[in-house]
Motif scaffolding. Structure first.
Motif, PDB file in Angstrom:
ATOM      1  N   PHE A   1      89.564  -5.961  49.618  1.00  0.00           N
ATOM      2  CA  PHE A   1      88.708  -5.548  50.742  1.00  0.00           C
ATOM      3  C   PHE A   1      87.252  -5.397  50.301  1.00  0.00           C
ATOM      4  O   PHE A   1      86.342  -6.011  50.862  1.00  0.00           O
ATOM      5  CB  PHE A   1      89.240  -4.220  51.313  1.00  0.00           C
ATOM      6  CG  PHE A   1      88.519  -3.737  52.541  1.00  0.00           C
ATOM      7  CD1 PHE A   1      88.836  -4.236  53.795  1.00  0.00           C
ATOM      8  CD2 PHE A   1      87.525  -2.770  52.446  1.00  0.00           C
ATOM      9  CE1 PHE A   1      88.177  -3.784  54.937  1.00  0.00           C
ATOM     10  CE2 PHE A   1      86.856  -2.316  53.577  1.00  0.00           C
ATOM     11  CZ  PHE A   1      87.187  -2.825  54.831  1.00  0.00           C
ATOM     12  N   THR A   2      87.018  -4.587  49.278  1.00  0.00           N
ATOM     13  CA  THR A   2      85.661  -4.268  48.849  1.00  0.00           C
ATOM     14  C   THR A   2      84.947  -5.501  48.282  1.00  0.00           C
ATOM     15  O   THR A   2      83.804  -5.789  48.643  1.00  0.00           O
ATOM     16  CB  THR A   2      85.712  -3.158  47.785  1.00  0.00           C
ATOM     17  OG1 THR A   2      86.433  -2.051  48.340  1.00  0.00           O
ATOM     18  CG2 THR A   2      84.317  -2.714  47.379  1.00  0.00           C
ATOM     19  N   ASN A   3      85.633  -6.221  47.405  1.00  0.00           N
ATOM     20  CA  ASN A   3      84.976  -7.344  46.736  1.00  0.00           C
ATOM     21  C   ASN A   3      84.709  -8.511  47.674  1.00  0.00           C
ATOM     22  O   ASN A   3      83.720  -9.229  47.509  1.00  0.00           O
ATOM     23  CB  ASN A   3      85.816  -7.801  45.534  1.00  0.00           C
ATOM     24  CG  ASN A   3      85.820  -6.758  44.427  1.00  0.00           C
ATOM     25  OD1 ASN A   3      85.025  -5.814  44.456  1.00  0.00           O
ATOM     26  ND2 ASN A   3      86.711  -6.913  43.460  1.00  0.00           N
ATOM     27  N   THR A   4      85.573  -8.702  48.673  1.00  0.00           N
ATOM     28  CA  THR A   4      85.339  -9.783  49.626  1.00  0.00           C
ATOM     29  C   THR A   4      84.071  -9.508  50.431  1.00  0.00           C
ATOM     30  O   THR A   4      83.180 -10.364  50.517  1.00  0.00           O
ATOM     31  CB  THR A   4      86.533  -9.936  50.593  1.00  0.00           C
ATOM     32  OG1 THR A   4      87.706 -10.188  49.824  1.00  0.00           O
ATOM     33  CG2 THR A   4      86.312 -11.075  51.574  1.00  0.00           C
ATOM     34  N   PHE A   5      83.958  -8.312  50.986  1.00  0.00           N
ATOM     35  CA  PHE A   5      82.772  -8.017  51.800  1.00  0.00           C
ATOM     36  C   PHE A   5      81.505  -8.013  50.946  1.00  0.00           C
ATOM     37  O   PHE A   5      80.467  -8.520  51.370  1.00  0.00           O
ATOM     38  CB  PHE A   5      82.950  -6.690  52.545  1.00  0.00           C
ATOM     39  CG  PHE A   5      83.768  -6.827  53.799  1.00  0.00           C
ATOM     40  CD1 PHE A   5      83.231  -7.423  54.940  1.00  0.00           C
ATOM     41  CD2 PHE A   5      85.085  -6.386  53.845  1.00  0.00           C
ATOM     42  CE1 PHE A   5      83.986  -7.563  56.099  1.00  0.00           C
ATOM     43  CE2 PHE A   5      85.851  -6.525  55.001  1.00  0.00           C
ATOM     44  CZ  PHE A   5      85.305  -7.113  56.135  1.00  0.00           C
TER      45      PHE A   5
END
Ligand code: AMP
Ligand code: MG
Length: 472
Positions: free
Chosen positions: A363-367
């Motif tokens: 979640f965090t790294n994609t955004f």
């Protein structure tokens, strides 16, 4: 230097039925682990020497002006009403009015038994104390309303949980510890005078513009709608959204088995006690509405004309899902770099999330990496990202500076669960370096920090933490 806390207490002036006077129970050998100087400055607290602070924040010495009390409340736990909870392992030392003019509670958590302890020992062990310290301070750095951590101490005593664990006390700071459950206890007991008194107190303290009980309900709804949307926007799962853990001030409170998601999936649950998934990531908006309905039910008990009030309360509660959705959309628009509004935005965002869920994307790294190959690499099937990104690029043509918008909405660092667990394991062995490092890095959550890239990595297979425990 002597520790000075400029107390200005108000809750201790309320009727005696609201709390029990209770001094913290002393511990054997207090040792200061951490003291939050930035927060102390906001509170107007002058630090003392290390040993003095260890004594005070362990509850062995009472600072001048403290009037320690355990607060009464009740609440629904996993949907079932428990008529009496209350501070069973915490005492409120008192309140200060900060340099910013805000009144805040200073509370010791893990400070021994109180009249509300029931079977509990009134203590906390090191793990949950450090977890709450790190995660609540990270939430603050992420810009999300939360209780904060002023200090942590080791007690030099053993606490029995799954096994013998080192004891600890957290000093927690909150805009108040008023909960939905604080209203429920008086409503359930039909103590209308107390309920009225509490309603006036809460409104004056947190929402001075709010008119009457329904005004308070509306204000809590708005604050909570914003809060829940903020949780969703960083992948935060509270884990125990019981009504006693639902703050009237709209802050994140009672960090127990909470965690941030690594891989995105809407059904994610961490808490070992949440077997039905009641408090799963994607259920949080619905649960917030359910909790607000409990507050409405309690507030109504004091109204002269219940029929009209029921109708008004129903309208207020029914508007909450729409408000959460609006707040959610605003946050997620920013996460994909949008400042303008278009009808198709919601579908664009949910399409990305669906593709992330199907492709085990972090979640965090994609955004954080949207628009670069690093985002694409998060997808098991990178073409699933490419297809989405085509439409997104077209939409971005109307935006001036999406990268800046995204960098401010997508943190580089979150307190990843496996890192929190590793930090706790090290601390139990006497090594507090990972604790201090996590705090330092997370304080600048939106900045790239090249010397801390290891903290951006999702867990390896052997590092995955499948369940978090309440740690009570
Ligand atoms: P929580 O899970 O923190 O929301 O707590 C739920 C209730 O259990 C509250 O009334 C707490 O004060 C109480 N409680 C939790 N842990 C303990 C403990 N170790 N000793 C006494 N009471 C506790
Ligand atoms: Mg609680």
């Amino acid at each position: 230097m002597t520790l000075n806390i400029p107390f200005d207490n108000s809750y201790a002036r309320l009727p005696k039925t609201f709390f029990a006077r209770q001094v913290p129970v002393p511990v054997r050998a207090p040792r200061l682990i951490a003291f939050n100087e930035d927060l102390a400055r906001v509170l107007g607290v002058t630090p003392g020497d290390v040993q003095e602070m260890a004594e005070v924040f362990a509850g062995n010495a009472l600072p001048e002006g403290a009037e320690p009390i355990a607060q009464l409340y009740s609440g629904h736990q996993f949907g079932t009403y428990n008529p009496q909870l209350g501070d069973g392992r915490a005492v409120l030392l008192g309140e200060t009015i900060g340099t910013d003019g805000v009144r805040r509670d200073i509370q010791l958590k893990g400070s021994g038994q109180t009249p509300f302890s029931r079977q509990g020992d009134g203590r906390a062990w090191l793990g949950p104390v450090l977890r709450e310290y790190v995660v609540s301070e990270a939430m603050h750095a992420l810009g999300i309303p939360t209780t904060r951590a002023l200090a942590a101490v080791e007690t030099g005593e053993i606490v029995l949980r799954e096994g013998p664990m080192p004891g600890a006390v957290l000093t927690r700071v909150a805009q108040s510890h008023l909960r939905v459950g604080t209203f429920q206890v008086f409503a359930a007991r039909r103590q209308v005078d107390s309920l009225k008194r509490l309603t006036e107190y809460a409104s004056a303290r947190h929402y001075p513009q709010a008119e009457g009980p329904m005004g308070l309900l509306r204000a809590v709804r708005d604050a909570q709608a914003r809060l829940i949307a903020q949780w969703m926007s960083v992948g935060f799962i509270h884990g125990v959204m019981n009504t006693d853990n639902f703050s009237i001030a709209g802050e994140t409170i009672d960090y127990g088995p909470c965690a941030f998601m690594d891989i995105y999936h809407p059904n994610t649950v961490f808490s070992s006690i949440d077997r039905m998934g009641r408090y799963a990531y994607s259920n949080q908006p619905d649960i917030a509405v359910w909790n607000l309905a409990q507050l409405a039910t309690s507030l109504i008990q004091q109204v002269e004309d219940p029929e009209a009030a029921v109708q008004e309360a129903t309208e207020i509660v029914h508007a909450m899902p729409g408000l959460i959705q609006q707040e959610w959309l605003a946050r997620f628009r920013a996460k994909i770099g949008l400042t303008t509004e278009d009808k198709g935005d919601e579908a664009l965002i949910t399409d990305l999330l669906t593709r992330m869920a199907h492709n085990s994307a972090d979640f965090t790294n994609t955004f954080r990496a949207l628009g670069s190959d690093k985002a694409r690499d998060q997808f098991v099937n990178p073409e699933a990202y490419d297809e989405w990104a085509d439409g997104w690029q077209t939409r971005l043509a109307r935006e001036n500076d999406p990268q800046t918008v995204m960098n401010a909405a997508n943190p580089a660092f979150i307190p990843r669960n496996h890192r929190v667990e590793q930090m706790i394991q090290a601390a139990v062995q006497g090594d507090f370096a990972p604790f201090h490092r996590l705090n330092a890095v997370l304080a600048r959550a939106y900045e790239d920090q090249p010397d801390a890239t290891d903290l951006t990595h999702p867990p390896t297979e052997s590092e995955v933490v499948h369940a978090t425990f309440c740690g009570t």
